[in-house]
Design an enzyme around this catalytic site. Sequence first.
Site, PDB file in Angstrom:
ATOM      1  N   LYS A 114       0.572  -6.265  21.068  1.00  0.00           N
ATOM      2  CA  LYS A 114      -0.364  -7.179  20.398  1.00  0.00           C
ATOM      3  C   LYS A 114      -0.308  -8.592  20.981  1.00  0.00           C
ATOM      4  CE  LYS A 114      -1.413  -4.806  16.204  1.00  0.00           C
ATOM      5  NZ  LYS A 114      -1.692  -4.852  14.784  1.00  0.00           N
ATOM      6  N   LYS A 206      -4.515   3.742  21.183  1.00  0.00           N
ATOM      7  CA  LYS A 206      -4.609   4.106  19.774  1.00  0.00           C
ATOM      8  C   LYS A 206      -5.917   3.589  19.162  1.00  0.00           C
ATOM      9  CE  LYS A 206      -2.497   1.729  16.441  1.00  0.00           C
ATOM     10  NZ  LYS A 206      -3.451   1.689  15.321  1.00  0.00           N
ATOM     11  N   LYS A 209      -8.014  -0.856  13.979  1.00  0.00           N
ATOM     12  CA  LYS A 209      -8.961  -1.737  13.283  1.00  0.00           C
ATOM     13  C   LYS A 209      -9.285  -2.941  14.130  1.00  0.00           C
ATOM     14  CE  LYS A 209      -6.783  -1.363   8.971  1.00  0.00           C
ATOM     15  NZ  LYS A 209      -5.569  -2.048   9.392  1.00  0.00           N
TER      16      LYS A 209
HETATM   17  P1  ATP Z   1      -4.424  -3.103  13.500  1.00  0.00           P
HETATM   18  O1  ATP Z   1      -5.164  -2.792  14.761  1.00  0.00           O
HETATM   19  O2  ATP Z   1      -4.888  -4.368  12.823  1.00  0.00           O
HETATM   20  O3  ATP Z   1      -2.927  -3.019  13.634  1.00  0.00           O
HETATM   21  P2  ATP Z   1      -4.436  -0.416  12.526  1.00  0.00           P
HETATM   22  O4  ATP Z   1      -5.657   0.379  12.761  1.00  0.00           O
HETATM   23  O5  ATP Z   1      -3.279  -0.191  13.442  1.00  0.00           O
HETATM   24  O6  ATP Z   1      -4.851  -1.947  12.467  1.00  0.00           O
HETATM   25  P3  ATP Z   1      -2.684  -0.679  10.256  1.00  0.00           P
HETATM   26  O7  ATP Z   1      -3.139  -1.364   9.024  1.00  0.00           O
HETATM   27  O8  ATP Z   1      -1.818  -1.428  11.207  1.00  0.00           O
HETATM   28  O9  ATP Z   1      -3.992  -0.148  11.012  1.00  0.00           O
HETATM   29  O10 ATP Z   1      -1.952   0.669   9.866  1.00  0.00           O
HETATM   30  C1  ATP Z   1      -2.161   1.306   8.594  1.00  0.00           C
HETATM   31  C2  ATP Z   1      -1.632   2.728   8.650  1.00  0.00           C
HETATM   32  O11 ATP Z   1      -2.480   3.536   9.472  1.00  0.00           O
HETATM   33  C3  ATP Z   1      -0.234   2.854   9.250  1.00  0.00           C
HETATM   34  O12 ATP Z   1       0.456   3.864   8.541  1.00  0.00           O
HETATM   35  C4  ATP Z   1      -0.490   3.282  10.655  1.00  0.00           C
HETATM   36  O13 ATP Z   1       0.596   3.992  11.215  1.00  0.00           O
HETATM   37  C5  ATP Z   1      -1.700   4.172  10.479  1.00  0.00           C
HETATM   38  N1  ATP Z   1      -2.504   4.233  11.684  1.00  0.00           N
HETATM   39  C6  ATP Z   1      -3.090   3.166  12.322  1.00  0.00           C
HETATM   40  N2  ATP Z   1      -3.769   3.581  13.394  1.00  0.00           N
HETATM   41  C7  ATP Z   1      -3.620   4.928  13.447  1.00  0.00           C
HETATM   42  C8  ATP Z   1      -4.090   5.932  14.346  1.00  0.00           C
HETATM   43  N3  ATP Z   1      -4.850   5.618  15.370  1.00  0.00           N
HETATM   44  N4  ATP Z   1      -3.743   7.216  14.108  1.00  0.00           N
HETATM   45  C9  ATP Z   1      -2.971   7.551  13.038  1.00  0.00           C
HETATM   46  N5  ATP Z   1      -2.487   6.651  12.167  1.00  0.00           N
HETATM   47  C10 ATP Z   1      -2.809   5.359  12.355  1.00  0.00           C
HETATM   48 MG    MG Z   2      -1.570  -1.405  13.258  1.00  0.00          MG
END
Ligand code: ATP
Ligand code: MG
Length: 344
Positions: A114, A206, A209
């Site tokens: 990040k 990955k 968001k």
């Molecule tokens: P950001 O990009 O802001 O970090 P994010 O999409 O990674 O957002 P988080 O809020 O950080 O989402 O994670 C929330 C939950 O979703 C966590 O349990 C994380 O492990 C899971 N998660 C996030 N992205 C994935 C993915 N691509 N596949 C499976 N699980 C995910």
């Molecule tokens: Mg995340």
Amino acid sequence: MSFKQRVFSGMQATGNPHLGNYLGAITKFVALQERFECIYCVVDLHAITVWQDPVELPRAIREVTAAFIASGVDPKRNIIFNQSQVAEHAELAWVFNCVARLGWLNRMTQFKEKAGKDRENASVGLYAYPTLMAADILVYRATHVPVGEDQKQHLELSRDIAQKFNNDFGKSIQAHGYGDAFFPQPEPLIQGPATRVMSLRDGLKKMSKSDASDQSRINLTDDADAIAHKIRRAKTDPDPLPHDEKGLEQRPEADNLVGIHAALAGKSKAEVLNEFGGAQFSTFKTALVDLAVAKLGPINSEMKRLIADPIYIDSVLADGAARARVIAADTMKAVKDIVGFVRR
Ligand code: ATP
Ligand code: MG
């Protein structure tokens, strides 16, 4: 020492909740509410480790809350709230900042990814993120944490912090009547065919968001047309689908779409390949669109209904925060006694 079984998990208010969040985390939240006392948190303190527009942030907090409820997390049976309403998270995080070692945090890959090349300019909060995450879990002395694969390393750090706190303050923990360990070792729950859903544009990245490209993810707020469009445009290779899982090695995009199909259908990847082995992607994608629209459509419309009612969402968060605070305050009182702070 045995601890009361309790589930905790969080999701950042950083933007649109997506299919990865749904399959990696939210579907697990729904399943676990049958067997455990569960606490699900919209982690807004984590969200501001990267810049959030103050006008957009409330919308994002409510949207993640709506995603939980629309997916079937019951706000009466579980505690749903946003992190900033329970000050004990930040308070315990400070104590953990003094327990965790720099060397431990230096190994965290999420910070490296990040912060990117401009590390000097990353916020201190982004670096300290994992100690706050440990506090989120341990302020409820939670024993089980459903997360996606990407959070495994942070969970291991939470376990290390719990252990070091228990060791460093061992005598004091005993003296205050908490036996030989105050914090449990929280167990990660990472299972199923979609623990790491990848970007639709790049099978090595990955789904996130915070990814700048909206085409990289299926948002839970996307309607049927958007879902269909994104799946049809998803990156693939030219070969037909393989007949077994071994054939998915070195084919990250194929592996990802098969994993998504399997998770949405409640099947294994092997079962999906039994059905689609030898098929062209065009055929497979058509089936995947139908499946995704059937599964996500009802969630999408329920989310829209909930988002249109912010008063209800805010009442869920306020009620959840009040219930969470009771547990967190108890833990924090005990931690203050154990550490040796004078309190009222
Ligand atoms: P950001 O990009 O802001 O970090 P994010 O999409 O990674 O957002 P988080 O809020 O950080 O989402 O994670 C929330 C939950 O979703 C966590 O349990 C994380 O492990 C899971 N998660 C996030 N992205 C994935 C993915 N691509 N596949 C499976 N699980 C995910
Ligand atoms: Mg995340």
